[in-house]
Design a protein around this motif. Structure first.
Motif, PDB file in Angstrom:
ATOM      1  N   VAL A 101      35.027  40.364  44.228  1.00 26.64           N
ATOM      2  CA  VAL A 101      33.594  40.187  43.594  1.00 26.64           C
ATOM      3  C   VAL A 101      33.792  39.119  42.702  1.00 26.64           C
ATOM      4  CG1 VAL A 101      31.882  41.132  42.107  1.00 26.64           C
ATOM      5  CG2 VAL A 101      33.040  42.532  43.742  1.00 26.64           C
ATOM      6  N   VAL A 102      33.201  37.966  42.771  1.00 26.29           N
ATOM      7  CA  VAL A 102      33.229  36.803  42.124  1.00 26.29           C
ATOM      8  C   VAL A 102      31.865  36.611  41.334  1.00 26.29           C
ATOM      9  CG1 VAL A 102      33.285  34.480  42.213  1.00 26.29           C
ATOM     10  CG2 VAL A 102      34.517  35.665  43.657  1.00 26.29           C
ATOM     11  N   GLY A 103      32.062  36.391  40.011  1.00 28.94           N
ATOM     12  CA  GLY A 103      30.908  36.246  39.206  1.00 28.94           C
ATOM     13  C   GLY A 103      30.695  34.819  38.771  1.00 28.94           C
ATOM     14  N   ALA A 104      29.511  34.185  38.916  1.00 26.95           N
ATOM     15  CA  ALA A 104      29.162  32.870  38.392  1.00 26.95           C
ATOM     16  C   ALA A 104      28.159  33.204  37.090  1.00 26.95           C
ATOM     17  CB  ALA A 104      28.358  32.193  39.267  1.00 26.95           C
ATOM     18  N   MET A 105      28.719  32.682  35.926  1.00 32.69           N
ATOM     19  CA  MET A 105      27.941  32.841  34.550  1.00 32.69           C
ATOM     20  C   MET A 105      27.072  31.519  34.619  1.00 32.69           C
ATOM     21  SD  MET A 105      30.299  34.862  34.744  1.00 32.69           S
ATOM     22  CE  MET A 105      32.025  34.017  34.814  1.00 32.69           C
ATOM     23  N   LYS A 106      26.212  31.693  33.499  1.00 33.69           N
ATOM     24  CA  LYS A 106      25.223  30.642  33.187  1.00 33.69           C
ATOM     25  C   LYS A 106      25.698  29.594  32.795  1.00 33.69           C
ATOM     26  CE  LYS A 106      21.300  31.887  31.282  1.00 33.69           C
ATOM     27  NZ  LYS A 106      20.380  32.345  30.029  1.00 33.69           N
ATOM     28  N   SER A 107      27.141  29.603  32.187  1.00 35.20           N
ATOM     29  CA  SER A 107      27.726  28.408  31.577  1.00 35.20           C
ATOM     30  C   SER A 107      28.239  27.789  33.064  1.00 35.20           C
ATOM     31  CB  SER A 107      28.892  28.765  30.778  1.00 35.20           C
ATOM     32  OG  SER A 107      29.934  29.374  31.559  1.00 35.20           O
ATOM     33  N   GLY A 108      28.292  28.086  34.225  1.00 33.90           N
ATOM     34  CA  GLY A 108      28.608  27.198  35.165  1.00 33.90           C
ATOM     35  C   GLY A 108      30.240  27.913  35.607  1.00 33.90           C
ATOM     36  N   GLU A 109      30.671  28.769  34.906  1.00 33.84           N
ATOM     37  CA  GLU A 109      32.162  29.163  35.047  1.00 33.84           C
ATOM     38  C   GLU A 109      32.184  30.395  36.087  1.00 33.84           C
ATOM     39  OE1 GLU A 109      35.445  31.856  32.747  1.00 33.84           O
ATOM     40  OE2 GLU A 109      33.711  31.391  31.794  1.00 33.84           O
ATOM     41  N   THR A 110      32.946  30.216  37.037  1.00 39.53           N
ATOM     42  CA  THR A 110      33.146  31.243  38.027  1.00 39.53           C
ATOM     43  C   THR A 110      34.384  31.900  37.885  1.00 39.53           C
ATOM     44  OG1 THR A 110      31.927  29.759  39.437  1.00 39.53           O
ATOM     45  CG2 THR A 110      33.089  31.671  40.475  1.00 39.53           C
ATOM     46  N   ARG A 111      34.425  33.292  38.074  1.00 36.66           N
ATOM     47  CA  ARG A 111      35.677  33.881  37.913  1.00 36.66           C
ATOM     48  C   ARG A 111      35.686  35.537  38.592  1.00 36.66           C
ATOM     49  NH1 ARG A 111      36.789  35.823  31.720  1.00 36.66           N
ATOM     50  NH2 ARG A 111      38.441  37.014  32.940  1.00 36.66           N
ATOM     51  N   ALA A 112      37.022  35.759  39.107  1.00 40.75           N
ATOM     52  CA  ALA A 112      36.760  37.049  39.770  1.00 40.75           C
ATOM     53  C   ALA A 112      36.577  37.874  38.665  1.00 40.75           C
ATOM     54  CB  ALA A 112      38.202  37.387  40.473  1.00 40.75           C
ATOM     55  N   LEU A 113      35.628  39.194  39.181  1.00 39.24           N
ATOM     56  CA  LEU A 113      35.426  40.195  38.281  1.00 39.24           C
ATOM     57  C   LEU A 113      35.813  41.386  38.844  1.00 39.24           C
ATOM     58  CD1 LEU A 113      31.585  39.442  37.311  1.00 39.24           C
ATOM     59  CD2 LEU A 113      33.642  39.070  35.963  1.00 39.24           C
ATOM     60  N   ALA A 114      36.195  41.453  40.083  1.00 43.55           N
ATOM     61  CA  ALA A 114      36.723  42.754  40.534  1.00 43.55           C
ATOM     62  C   ALA A 114      37.610  42.340  41.875  1.00 43.55           C
ATOM     63  CB  ALA A 114      35.716  43.744  41.206  1.00 43.55           C
ATOM     64  N   GLU A 115      38.430  43.314  42.039  1.00 44.32           N
ATOM     65  CA  GLU A 115      39.409  43.081  43.635  1.00 44.32           C
ATOM     66  C   GLU A 115      39.961  44.427  43.822  1.00 44.32           C
ATOM     67  OE1 GLU A 115      43.338  40.310  44.657  1.00 44.32           O
ATOM     68  OE2 GLU A 115      43.246  41.054  42.517  1.00 44.32           O
ATOM     69  N   PHE A 116      39.450  44.527  45.233  1.00 36.90           N
ATOM     70  CA  PHE A 116      40.242  45.757  46.047  1.00 36.90           C
ATOM     71  C   PHE A 116      41.709  45.848  45.971  1.00 36.90           C
ATOM     72  CE2 PHE A 116      40.838  48.241  49.934  1.00 36.90           C
ATOM     73  CZ  PHE A 116      40.354  49.265  49.515  1.00 36.90           C
ATOM     74  N   MET A 117      42.024  46.979  45.656  1.00 36.68           N
ATOM     75  CA  MET A 117      43.589  47.060  45.588  1.00 36.68           C
ATOM     76  C   MET A 117      44.209  48.241  46.572  1.00 36.68           C
ATOM     77  SD  MET A 117      43.959  45.000  43.070  1.00 36.68           S
ATOM     78  CE  MET A 117      45.874  45.096  42.779  1.00 36.68           C
ATOM     79  N   ARG A 118      43.315  48.394  47.605  1.00 39.98           N
ATOM     80  CA  ARG A 118      43.858  49.238  48.674  1.00 39.98           C
ATOM     81  C   ARG A 118      43.510  50.845  48.411  1.00 39.98           C
ATOM     82  NH1 ARG A 118      46.966  47.130  52.675  1.00 39.98           N
ATOM     83  NH2 ARG A 118      47.513  49.091  53.430  1.00 39.98           N
ATOM     84  N   THR A 119      43.694  51.215  47.300  1.00 45.12           N
ATOM     85  CA  THR A 119      43.287  52.385  46.804  1.00 45.12           C
ATOM     86  C   THR A 119      42.234  52.716  45.578  1.00 45.12           C
ATOM     87  OG1 THR A 119      44.943  52.538  44.944  1.00 45.12           O
ATOM     88  CG2 THR A 119      45.518  53.369  47.339  1.00 45.12           C
TER      89      THR A 119
END
Length: 801
Positions: free
Chosen positions: A525-543
């Protein structure tokens, strides 16, 4: 308030009370909160054991200490004994008689400290207790209580009350729910409650002097102070004897709120007498009946012990979004009378009210009748931001000429500034006469005056109400559901109630390592902030899903769980997510019932709330998320987005495709038909073994099949919450889903406010409940109930004089 009525009020305030009721009320609330965390004290063998300890140990020790102190300093009463003692004292006449009969005097709490205060005296009390009762530990032993037959032990008790304490506890157990909201701890609210309690006693005194027999019923602010006074038996007996000439009974036996029953008649009579005597309204915002307490999630307290100790509630990820600080108040409003109407005026009158600057909670025009004109009491209950102005329009209309163009005529307008009363707070109830500015053509020698009564609660932080909007259309009507498969370039925008974008989210498949045929696809899950920054907010870890740089873990259950939760969000706190609306979000009787599958409720379990506290509500139908706590906003947003991605797969008839991106199915009728046939064969299999065998060979994994034994390996981490508990095999989906609905979100006091109701049939309406004109559930919008409040709005106890 007329001069004579003002003098009556001043006379009522002369009633002498021998203790600081405000401070004592706060201590009572603290104690009731402690009892509510130990609900085994409410019923069953543990309550019976507590009653035995109260009679056999506590009362004799108290009698001994009150006659000749066993040590310097006060006794500290054990929690279980204090609870039974609390309920016994709330029948003041019976308690006085029992104390004098069994021990020769009233056993008071003047040399006793509550269990929630403790202090250095607790060790001394334990030492004395252990000497006197070596076979009965000072601290209540739950395990021992459940394995002991109390009836046999009672035979050895020399002195004990014959009062039915089990029934007394049952009657008092629901009281805390009515008084647990934060404004009950506010000094201004409690100061006014003490003054109103004296007014209540004064009415009873007047009834006695005039030989009027009336069942007087308090509102909950008065009732809290009345309880507080009774918990100090010697002061209560002395004060009431001096003020009324007798000890006032406290009748809590009636709980039937139906119209025409004892409580309803008593409350109506008390309201009428109060308003005639003092000239002020008897109702009060935040002090009325909230309805029944919500159904518990569990009877066994849950204390999580595996939480991350290294995670702070406030961290860098939390600062990625900016949320508006919004306050909210509950308002009760009544129009009492109108004066100086033009000579010869004909027609019916009502008042239309609104906010000059509508806010997200109150944005509609509503109308009320005027008591003096219609002889019908109507009180509006709503919530709004504590700023701006309320606007009032006096409307005249002729019922016989409703088809005439000018049948409705505005006679004048007035306004009331909210800031003047709640920022800062000076008083929470205002009754004033306002002059109306005349409309054109309505000139008269004297301005028309409108008598307004309005009451507020103390402003509190409003819940955060967020909307998920599809990137293809940023209109508020374009919600997340019903949702097509999320394509890689599609974003979901999270907007606040004002329409401002907070963050945008996107689900992506990202290859780990070099992109080859054997690359492992991981969902992010990738999030784009109002500042323009984009970063990963969640990652599926198999379990499980790892959220916000491993600050939180979103894990779907893979086996049957007693409390029936769908998944867990674990970090520095423990959050369980349930399908349907739970606890404070339970739908009220007066709400239009919605499909339970539309909702999820996030419930926090902690030492403070071992039975759970509802902290967020997700409505998938309207793509709305309500969050009560700021620290939960971002984790809740990300979790809701992941749940949405999981639940969208229900559109494929209850199966998930192994190792294949669902986007490839769009328009492929042949594949979808084949998968449906495979799913049908799996569901029709008669044994678990054959289901698993077919599932292994098929290209699909079936969910929603109603069999919790079909648990596979945790390749995806999702599970079927609808009775299947089947884990999805590949990362193509990111989770499994229950075919029947995950949890429903509820809102009675989602914002901490309770609304007033029309009659006992409804049982209480949340302040964010349902507008009866539209019959739709509203999260964050105004709820108006302009119905009479003669029923179901008062405390459950009273007194006949």
């Amino acid at each position: 308030m007329e001069m004579e009525q003002e003098l009556e009020w001043l006379e009522a305030q002369k009633i002498a009370i021998s203790l600081n009721l405000l401070a004592a009320a706060k201590r009572q609330l603290q104690f009731l909160a402690a009892v509510d965390k130990n609900r085994w004290l409410y019923e069953g063998p543990t309550l019976e054991c507590a009653i035995y300890r109260y009679n056999a140990c506590w009362l004799p020790l108290l009698a001994k200490h009150s006659e000749s102190p066993v040590f310097e300093g006060p006794l500290v009463v054990p929690l279980d004994c204090e609870w039974v003692w609390h309920c016994h004292r709330l029948n003041p006449v019976r308690y006085k008689n029992d104390s004098e009969e069994l021990f020769g005097r009233i056993l008071d709490n003047s040399n006793v400290v509550s269990s929630v205060q403790g202090g250095i005296c607790i060790k001394q009390t334990q030492e004395i207790w252990n000497k006197l009762y070596p076979d009965e530990p000072y601290n209540f032993d739950l395990t021992r209580a459940l394995s002991t037959t109390t009836n046999e032990k009672f035979l050895a008790v020399e002195k004990y009350t014959k009062y039915d304490l089990v029934s007394a506890v049952k009657r008092q157990s629901p009281f805390y729910y009515q008084v647990c909201r934060s404004h009950f701890n506010n000094d201004i609210f409690l100061d006014e409650a003490v003054a109103r309690y004296k007014g209540f006693l004064y009415l009873i005194k007047r009834n006695g002097e005039q030989s009027i027999k009336r069942f007087c019923v308090p509102t909950y602010d008065i009732d809290l102070i009345w309880h507080t006074h009774q918990l100090h038996p010697i002061f209560y007996c002395k004060d009431l004897s001096e003020a009324l000439g007798k000890i006032l009974e406290h009748d809590d036996m009636d709980s039937e709120r139906t119209k025409g029953k004892k409580l309803d008649i008593g409350f109506s009579g008390t309201t009428k007498q109060w308003e005639e005597t003092f000239g002020t309204r008897y109702w009060k915002a935040g002090a009325m009946y909230r309805g029944r307490a919500p159904s518990p999630l569990t009877t066994i307290p849950f204390l999580p012990n595996l939480l991350r100790k290294d995670v702070l509630a406030s961290n860098e990820c939390q600062k990625m979004i900016q949320l508006p600080e919004v306050k909210i108040v509950e308002v009760l409003l009544e129009f009492v009378s109108v004066k100086n109407l033009p000579e010869g005026h004909k027609g019916c009158l009502f008042v239309r009210f609104s906010k000059k600057q509508p806010d997200v909670f109150f944005n509609a025009k509503q109308k009320l009748t005027i008591l003096s004109e219609s002889e019908e009491k109507q009180v509006a209950s709503f919530q709004c931001e504590p700023k701006g102005e309320l606007i009032f329009e006096l409307i005249s209309h002729s019922p016989s000429n409703l088809l005439v163009k000018n049948a409705f005529k505005t006679m004048g307008t007035a306004s009331l500034s909210l800031q003047d009363f709640v920022n800062p707070i000076s008083k929470l109830t205002i009754e004033k006469r306002v002059e109306l500015l005349p409309s054109s053509g309505n000139l008269s020698s004297k301005p028309i005056c409108l008598q307004i009564a309005v009451s507020f609660t103390v402003p509190i932080q409003a819940p955060y109400v967020l909307h998920m909007v599809h990137s293809q259309s940023l209109s508020k009507s374009s919600y997340l559901f019903p949702f097509p498969v999320q394509h890689a370039k599609i974003w979901t925008h999270i907007n606040d109630e004002y329409g401002s974008e907070i963050i945008s989210l996107q689900m992506r498949d990202s290859a780990k390592g070099k992109t080859t045929e054997k690359s492992i696809l991981k969902k992010q899950v990738v999030g784009a902030m109002k500042s323009g920054e984009t970063r990963a907010l969640a990652e599926f870890m198999r379990t499980h899903w790892s959220l916000m740089d491993s600050q939180w873990c979103l894990k779907f259950k893979t086996k049957s769980d007693e409390d029936g939760h769908f998944c867990e969000l674990i970090g520095s706190r423990m959050i369980k997510i349930f399908r349907s609306r739970k606890l404070d979000f339970e739908p009220k009787y007066c709400e239009k019932q919605r499909n339970k599958q539309d909702f999820f409720t996030a419930v926090e379990f902690s030492a403070e709330d071992p039975y759970g506290k509802a902290v967020a509500l997700l409505d998938f139908k309207s793509a709305t998320l309500m969050v009560k706590e700021e620290w939960l906003v971002l984790p809740a947003i990300v979790s809701a987005f992941i749940l949405a991605d999981i639940l969208k797969n229900e559109r494929y008839g209850g199966f998930i495709i192994k190792g294949e991106n669902l986007e490839k199915l769009d328009g492929n009728v042949e594949k979808v038909s084949r998968f449906h046939e495979e799913a049908k064969q799996i569901e029709q299999a008669t044994s678990v073994e054959s289901k698993l065998e077919l599932n292994e060979a098929a290209e699909v994994v079936v969910v929603g099949c109603g069999n919790r034994n079909m648990v596979k390996s945790g390749g995806c981490g999702g599970s079927c919450g609808g009775g299947c508990a089947n884990v999805v095999k590949s990362g193509g989906c990111g989770g499994g889903c229950d075919g029947g609905g995950c949890g429903n979100v509820i809102n009675n006091d989602g914002n901490g406010l309770g609304g007033m109701v029309e009659s006992a049939d409804c049982g209480g309406c949340g302040a964010s409940c349902v507008d009866k004109t539209s019959n739709e559930t509203n999260i964050g919008n105004s709820h108006i109930d302009s119905s009479p409040i003669e029923s179901a709005t008062y405390a459950t106890e009273g007194t006949v004089v």
